[in-house]
Write a protein that holds these residues in place. Structure first.
Motif, PDB file in Angstrom:
ATOM      1  N   LYS A  11      21.314 -12.471   6.235  1.00  0.00           N
ATOM      2  CA  LYS A  11      22.715 -12.087   6.100  1.00  0.00           C
ATOM      3  C   LYS A  11      23.554 -12.755   7.184  1.00  0.00           C
ATOM      4  CE  LYS A  11      24.058  -7.974   4.588  1.00  0.00           C
ATOM      5  NZ  LYS A  11      24.271  -6.532   4.587  1.00  0.00           N
ATOM      6  N   LEU A  12      24.579 -13.490   6.739  1.00  0.00           N
ATOM      7  CA  LEU A  12      25.492 -14.160   7.653  1.00  0.00           C
ATOM      8  C   LEU A  12      26.821 -13.423   7.639  1.00  0.00           C
ATOM      9  CD1 LEU A  12      24.761 -17.862   6.708  1.00  0.00           C
ATOM     10  CD2 LEU A  12      23.818 -16.550   8.594  1.00  0.00           C
ATOM     11  N   ASP A  13      27.573 -13.583   8.721  1.00  0.00           N
ATOM     12  CA  ASP A  13      28.890 -12.966   8.812  1.00  0.00           C
ATOM     13  C   ASP A  13      29.837 -13.737   7.902  1.00  0.00           C
ATOM     14  OD1 ASP A  13      31.025 -11.452   9.512  1.00  0.00           O
ATOM     15  OD2 ASP A  13      31.044 -12.025  11.629  1.00  0.00           O
ATOM     16  N   GLN A  33      20.694 -14.299  20.765  1.00  0.00           N
ATOM     17  CA  GLN A  33      19.333 -13.922  20.394  1.00  0.00           C
ATOM     18  C   GLN A  33      19.025 -14.345  18.955  1.00  0.00           C
ATOM     19  OE1 GLN A  33      17.855 -13.342  23.394  1.00  0.00           O
ATOM     20  NE2 GLN A  33      16.690 -11.773  22.349  1.00  0.00           N
ATOM     21  N   LEU A  34      19.940 -14.055  18.051  1.00  0.00           N
ATOM     22  CA  LEU A  34      19.715 -14.366  16.645  1.00  0.00           C
ATOM     23  C   LEU A  34      19.632 -15.873  16.416  1.00  0.00           C
ATOM     24  CD1 LEU A  34      22.032 -11.677  15.056  1.00  0.00           C
ATOM     25  CD2 LEU A  34      19.541 -11.771  14.892  1.00  0.00           C
ATOM     26  N   HIS A  35      20.465 -16.655  17.102  1.00  0.00           N
ATOM     27  CA  HIS A  35      20.415 -18.101  16.925  1.00  0.00           C
ATOM     28  C   HIS A  35      19.168 -18.708  17.560  1.00  0.00           C
ATOM     29  CE1 HIS A  35      23.926 -19.225  14.644  1.00  0.00           C
ATOM     30  NE2 HIS A  35      24.625 -18.323  15.311  1.00  0.00           N
ATOM     31  N   LEU A  36      18.628 -18.074  18.592  1.00  0.00           N
ATOM     32  CA  LEU A  36      17.360 -18.545  19.141  1.00  0.00           C
ATOM     33  C   LEU A  36      16.209 -18.265  18.174  1.00  0.00           C
ATOM     34  CD1 LEU A  36      17.619 -17.520  22.897  1.00  0.00           C
ATOM     35  CD2 LEU A  36      17.580 -19.826  21.956  1.00  0.00           C
ATOM     36  N   ILE A  47      25.637 -15.109  12.535  1.00  0.00           N
ATOM     37  CA  ILE A  47      24.693 -14.281  11.807  1.00  0.00           C
ATOM     38  C   ILE A  47      25.223 -12.852  11.878  1.00  0.00           C
ATOM     39  CG2 ILE A  47      22.323 -13.475  11.724  1.00  0.00           C
ATOM     40  CD1 ILE A  47      21.521 -16.114  13.061  1.00  0.00           C
ATOM     41  N   SER A  48      25.187 -12.175  10.764  1.00  0.00           N
ATOM     42  CA  SER A  48      25.760 -10.842  10.689  1.00  0.00           C
ATOM     43  C   SER A  48      25.057  -9.878  11.635  1.00  0.00           C
ATOM     44  CB  SER A  48      25.661 -10.306   9.262  1.00  0.00           C
ATOM     45  OG  SER A  48      26.144  -8.991   9.198  1.00  0.00           O
TER      46      SER A  48
END
Length: 160
Positions: A11-13, A33-36, A47-48
């Motif tokens: 799920k993306l924003d 954190q999510l992009h890592l 990222i949502s």
């Protein structure tokens, strides 16, 4: 929910805003954190960080079953299509856990990485064992088919 990213279930924003200076520090931390954890998502996309909704589960389940049926996933054997779909769903599960508890999400991400390495190692061991068996079989039966005599390095496993 769908986007042009490599994982349609992550799920993306959907708000077309980029990271701005008024984002809170916890939001920026979560995005880092999510992009890592998901480097295949472009840095421009957020990222949502919304919490998961229970009402989304039945529609997601129907969507996944339809996708597996349309792609011809097999349920009784090792199937790379099914493994890829499960990996994408596991990414979404990790995203949801990171939003709620970042430390547990990171631990879950590490568990997934470790299990992927274990599976890759077993694939290489099986391929090497098969090559060894083929060489021994060729020594025992010199009249064996020529495709058994090819001594090659084990094939590199394809990402699932």
């Amino acid at each position: 929910m769908k986007s042009l990213s490599l994982n349609p279930y992550l799920k993306l924003d959907q708000s077309n805003e980029k990271a701005s200076s008024n984002d809170s520090e916890s939001e920026k931390f979560l995005q880092r954190q999510l992009h890592l954890m998901f480097p295949y998502v472009p840095e421009m996309e957020k990222i949502s960080t919304q919490l998961p909704l229970r009402q989304e589960l039945p529609s997601l389940w129907d969507e996944i079953e339809g996708e597996m049926a349309s792609r011809g996933a097999k349920f009784n054997t090792l199937c790379p299509i099914r493994a890829e779909m499960h990996r994408m769903l596991f990414d979404e599960l990790i995203r949801q856990i990171v939003v709620i508890l970042p430390q547990q999400g990171e631990l879950l991400w590490r568990v997934r990485k470790e299990s992927e390495q274990t599976v890759d190692t077993w694939k290489e061991l099986c391929a090497g064992g098969q090559n060894y068996g083929n060489r021994v079989y060729t020594k025992i039966d010199p009249n064996a088919h020529t495709h058994f005599t090819q001594e090659s390095t084990p094939p590199t496993p394809q990402p699932i």
